[in-house]
Design a protein around this motif. Sequence first.
Motif, PDB file in Angstrom:
ATOM      1  N   LYS A  87      -0.131  -1.266   8.244  1.00 15.46           N
ATOM      2  CA  LYS A  87      -0.465  -2.984   8.160  1.00 15.46           C
ATOM      3  C   LYS A  87       0.391  -3.782   7.432  1.00 15.46           C
ATOM      4  N   PRO A 306       0.779   2.420  -3.651  1.00 15.13           N
ATOM      5  CA  PRO A 306      -0.646   2.427  -2.532  1.00 15.13           C
ATOM      6  C   PRO A 306      -1.748   1.211  -3.022  1.00 15.13           C
ATOM      7  N   ALA A 307      -1.551   1.133  -4.630  1.00 13.39           N
ATOM      8  CA  ALA A 307      -2.523  -0.084  -4.794  1.00 13.39           C
ATOM      9  C   ALA A 307      -1.118  -1.592  -4.939  1.00 13.39           C
ATOM     10  N   PHE A 310      -2.079  -2.359  -0.550  1.00 10.41           N
ATOM     11  CA  PHE A 310      -3.692  -2.491  -0.442  1.00 10.41           C
ATOM     12  C   PHE A 310      -3.548  -4.622  -1.121  1.00 10.41           C
ATOM     13  N   CYS A 316      -6.514  -5.770   4.468  1.00 12.90           N
ATOM     14  CA  CYS A 316      -6.714  -5.242   3.033  1.00 12.90           C
ATOM     15  C   CYS A 316      -7.557  -6.011   2.335  1.00 12.90           C
ATOM     16  N   ALA A 317      -6.536  -6.902   1.714  1.00 13.53           N
ATOM     17  CA  ALA A 317      -7.038  -7.645   0.153  1.00 13.53           C
ATOM     18  C   ALA A 317      -6.939  -8.882   0.979  1.00 13.53           C
TER      19      ALA A 317
END
Length: 334
Positions: A87, A306-307, A310, A316-317
Amino acid sequence: MARSSQISDFKEEAAQAARQERTIQKQIDRSDRDGKEGKTKKSAMQSGARAYPEPPLPGQHLKKPGLEADLELKPMFDAPYYKGSEKLLDKIALITGGDSGIGRAVAVLFAREGADVAVAYLDEHEDAKETKRAVEKEGRRCILISGDVADPEFCKHAVERTMKELGGLDILVNNAAFQEHVNSFEELTEEHFDRTLKTNLYGYFYMAKAAVPHMKNGSAIIMTGSVTGLLGNKDLLDYSMTKGGIHAFTRSLATHLVDRGIRVNAVAPGPVWTPLNPADKSADRVANFGADTPMGRPAQPEEIAPAYVFLAAPSCASYITGEVLPIIGGYSGG
């Protein structure tokens, strides 16, 4: 030769800041000696990939700034069940307070997702080296930068070193913090108040100020806020103030940078088992840390990290900016 002298100055400044933190801590320790807090015990919620420690925890009090290496109960940061999927492939991240706790867990997961990491920290050299080993174990590069984020020149230096040695800057994680409770409002000295604001607010501003000119469309800034900035805390007056300020700074900076394609968000954790709290609370209070949450225990750093992945990952964001993400275990106060 001048650059070497400047780095030496930063290290001495960091050591001086750590000594100042210990002086503030000693004043509050004296106040704690006569105070006692009742112990509570309830069944803790366990719903993760593995079981996490629950109160009573080891009653341990650390000298500031707090070494993770000295904790009897080691924070769980390596997230063995978290599988990376590129990611953050070839992204470059600078994490303040990255030597331990949430910062270390974030560094490890960023590396597992393909990022190289610069770790800025005060003077917890042993902890920082362990974070570096953990990042390199994931197959990514890591550099360590010691200094005090309350100094704008150090913040510029940290960004410059990251750019020079790692080749750019895509993600800034503002995570460094100073926390020391008081038992009465009268105990909150100007020196104590000043140190909290200089680290938690000025430091976040200085680091963002240094980083933003080098960030491009698709970059991300992530701030570490706190449940105390949402709900307040009767013993953490100054700390709660700064965390509320961080949340407001996050929302404001996000709108300011939206036209440049730089996303800005915050994570607001509840109680997390890191050196921060054993370096604040007395041993008897530490034993019950997190017991008053609905989950009945503090989070471990690997549950929070993990936040940050993200919010950092464009995959993801990409449509998320100006948000404060609470991860508080159902926490509801004090």
